[in-house]
Write an enzyme that holds these catalytic residues in place. Structure first.
Site, PDB file in Angstrom:
ATOM      1  N   ARG A 297       6.544   2.608 -14.596  1.00  9.62           N
ATOM      2  CA  ARG A 297       6.112   2.328 -13.223  1.00  9.62           C
ATOM      3  C   ARG A 297       6.940   3.176 -12.262  1.00  9.62           C
ATOM      4  O   ARG A 297       7.958   3.752 -12.651  1.00  9.62           O
ATOM      5  CB  ARG A 297       6.240   0.832 -12.880  1.00  9.62           C
TER       6      ARG A 297
ATOM      7  N   ALA B 152       5.978   5.861  -8.782  1.00 13.74           N
ATOM      8  CA  ALA B 152       5.032   6.976  -8.661  1.00 13.74           C
ATOM      9  C   ALA B 152       5.415   8.226  -9.479  1.00 13.74           C
ATOM     10  O   ALA B 152       4.603   8.715 -10.274  1.00 13.74           O
ATOM     11  CB  ALA B 152       4.828   7.306  -7.182  1.00 13.74           C
TER      12      ALA B 152
ATOM     13  N   ARG C  99      -4.016   3.524 -12.902  1.00 10.80           N
ATOM     14  CA  ARG C  99      -3.561   2.908 -11.643  1.00 10.80           C
ATOM     15  C   ARG C  99      -4.027   3.816 -10.505  1.00 10.80           C
ATOM     16  O   ARG C  99      -3.876   5.039 -10.599  1.00 10.80           O
ATOM     17  CB  ARG C  99      -2.024   2.749 -11.598  1.00 10.80           C
TER      18      ARG C  99
ATOM     19  N   GLN D 278      10.628  -5.975  -8.718  1.00 14.09           N
ATOM     20  CA  GLN D 278      11.303  -4.703  -9.072  1.00 14.09           C
ATOM     21  C   GLN D 278      12.656  -4.560  -8.392  1.00 14.09           C
ATOM     22  O   GLN D 278      13.567  -3.933  -8.936  1.00 14.09           O
ATOM     23  CB  GLN D 278      10.416  -3.499  -8.693  1.00 14.09           C
TER      24      GLN D 278
ATOM     25  N   ASP E  44       4.186   5.785  -2.620  1.00 15.14           N
ATOM     26  CA  ASP E  44       3.221   6.060  -3.701  1.00 15.14           C
ATOM     27  C   ASP E  44       2.179   7.083  -3.292  1.00 15.14           C
ATOM     28  O   ASP E  44       1.612   7.774  -4.131  1.00 15.14           O
ATOM     29  CB  ASP E  44       2.544   4.763  -4.136  1.00 15.14           C
TER      30      ASP E  44
ATOM     31  N   ASN F  10       3.355   2.196   0.096  1.00 17.87           N
ATOM     32  CA  ASN F  10       4.449   1.853  -0.829  1.00 17.87           C
ATOM     33  C   ASN F  10       4.278   0.382  -1.186  1.00 17.87           C
ATOM     34  O   ASN F  10       3.350  -0.292  -0.695  1.00 17.87           O
ATOM     35  CB  ASN F  10       5.811   2.145  -0.183  1.00 17.87           C
ATOM     36  N   LYS F  11       5.140  -0.103  -2.026  1.00 20.06           N
ATOM     37  CA  LYS F  11       5.060  -1.477  -2.528  1.00 20.06           C
ATOM     38  C   LYS F  11       4.803  -2.483  -1.420  1.00 20.06           C
ATOM     39  O   LYS F  11       5.372  -2.395  -0.331  1.00 20.06           O
ATOM     40  CB  LYS F  11       6.379  -1.804  -3.257  1.00 20.06           C
TER      41      LYS F  11
HETATM   42  O1  MRU Z   1       4.027  -1.014  -8.653  1.00 22.77           O
HETATM   43  P1  MRU Z   1       5.186  -0.074  -8.812  1.00 22.77           P
HETATM   44  O2  MRU Z   1       6.417  -0.752  -9.294  1.00 22.77           O
HETATM   45  O3  MRU Z   1       4.816   1.146  -9.635  1.00 22.77           O
HETATM   46  O4  MRU Z   1       5.475   0.431  -7.339  1.00 22.77           O
HETATM   47  C1  MRU Z   1       6.526   1.320  -7.123  1.00 22.77           C
HETATM   48  C2  MRU Z   1       6.814   1.622  -5.720  1.00 22.77           C
HETATM   49  O5  MRU Z   1       6.180   1.127  -4.816  1.00 22.77           O
HETATM   50  C3  MRU Z   1       7.877   2.656  -5.470  1.00 22.77           C
HETATM   51  O6  MRU Z   1       8.549   2.414  -4.278  1.00 22.77           O
HETATM   52  C4  MRU Z   1       7.225   4.051  -5.384  1.00 22.77           C
HETATM   53  O7  MRU Z   1       6.404   4.266  -6.500  1.00 22.77           O
HETATM   54  C5  MRU Z   1       8.228   5.147  -5.303  1.00 22.77           C
HETATM   55  S1  MRU Z   1       9.142   5.327  -6.824  1.00 22.77           S
HETATM   56  C6  MRU Z   1      10.194   6.658  -6.632  1.00 22.77           C
END
Ligand code: MRU
Length: 345
Positions: free
Chosen positions: A51, A53, A92, A199, A240, A250-251
């Site tokens: 997981r 990006a 995804r 996370q 992302d 982003n998340k």
């Molecule tokens: O659902 P996830 O855990 O893949 O989401 C990750 C995020 O939102 C991160 O902040 C983003 O991918 C940047 S990772 C360098």
């Protein structure tokens, strides 16, 4: 620090396989698993074994090599290969790094169409390893640019995990924090839980503790409390997908933090590589937001936390309005959201 690559191609036998940390086990176990089929790569991305990006992008690139290996003796090699690429790409939807890496692999196939499947496989593996190696260099540059923005003794909030585990190594937002800490070991980090998958609680705290960088875990709703007290005075998160106007997905929960940060006049930065910038879209309205299973919200430690029958909705990302973002920290420098078009078009 996690000095080793968290995802990589291992050359063995005729071609090799992908080796990755199983992120679903962190912080209780640090274990690497072998991925040697397209189906396993698809499911590793979907179930978030891999997981973040940039890590998803590298996984996709290696998935393309595995696809070619599976089809090496097929008469319709090229046609079926592109179908498998599409399949991997559908694992995804939000992180653009996945389609960016698959596009890079598709270009390799187009350029070498006349070569034998075995030669194409070698080219795909070589290209994916190149992307893998570049990722760490890019993150270190992001770290350096970002560190220069961090005030002395800052209280830094980060959301989700944009660390070594979300990339091949070093991390983007955590890369900024790692580099800042090298210059100033009085900085303090706040990691929020990042419901529903946790996370921040599980992965960000794990990474920072391993690096001996002071980190305090808070729940997602606490950021305003600590901002008001002056204990958080800098925010940096990953992304992302960043639209050409700077709107950044982003998340889920990131935009809430950005709104609070703006209210308290606290700088809010996004740290992300160029591969996360999607110049083909005008604004965040064009970003597809992944909806995930309601059980991620409903079930905690194997048990429901709400009555049966309650409606649940689980969008995995949100979009932070470009007006709330002070700067986007990339490997090319730090840019205001409205500068992206000029720099990257
Ligand atoms: O659902 P996830 O855990 O893949 O989401 C990750 C995020 O939102 C991160 O902040 C983003 O991918 C940047 S990772 C360098």
């Amino acid at each position: 620090m996690l000095e080793e690559k968290t995802i990589e191609w291992v050359k063995e036998g005729e071609f090799g396989y992908c080796l990755t940390v199983d992120q679903t086990l962190i912080p209780f176990e640090y274990k690497k698993i072998k991925i040697n089929s397209v189906e396993d790569m698809y499911s590793a991305i979907k179930t978030m074994i891999v997981r973040g990006a940039p890590a998803i992008g590298i996984a996709g690139a290696h998935g393309c090599s595995l696809a070619a290996m599976e089809l090496k003796d097929d008469d319709n090699f090229i046609e079926k290969l592109f179908k498998k690429f599409d399949y991997i790409n559908s694992s995804r939807p939000t992180a653009v790094n996945l389609s960016w890496a698959i596009k890079s692999q598709s270009d390799i196939v187009e350029k070498n169409k006349d070569k034998s499947p075995r030669e194409i496989i070698d080219k795909l593996i070589e290209n994916a390893i190149r992307l893998e190696n570049e990722d760490i260099k890019i993150n270190k540059k992001i770290g350096e640019f970002g560190a220069s923005l961090v005030p002395k003794g800052a209280g830094i909030l980060t959301h989700c995990n944009a660390g070594a585990l979300a990339t091949v190594g070093y991390g983007t937002a955590l890369g900024v924090i790692r580099s800042a800490f090298k210059n100033d070991d009085t900085i303090k980090v706040f990691a929020d839980e990042t419901r529903p998958r946790g996370q921040g609680a599980k992965i960000t705290t794990y990474e920072l503790l391993r690096d001996n960088i002071p980190v305090t875990l808070i729940t997602d709703g606490m950021c305003s409390y600590f901002m008001k007290k002056g204990m958080i005075n800098f925010v940096v998160t990953g992304a992302d997908r960043i639209a050409s106007n700077g709107d950044s997905a982003n998340k889920i929960g990131t935009s809430t933090i950005a709104i609070a940060a703006n209210y308290y006049n606290i700088p809010f930065y996004i740290a992300a590589p160029k591969s996360t910038i999607d110049m083909s879209i005008n604004s965040g309205d064009d970003i597809v937001i992944e909806l995930r299973d309601e059980n991620e919200v409903k079930i905690v430690n194997g048990k429901p936390i709400c009555p049966d029958g309650v409606n649940i909705i689980n969008p995995s990302f949100d979009v932070t309005d470009n007006r709330l973002i002070k700067g986007i920290i990339t490997e090319y420098g730090v840019f205001k959201p409205d500068e992206l078009k000029k720099i990257f078009s």
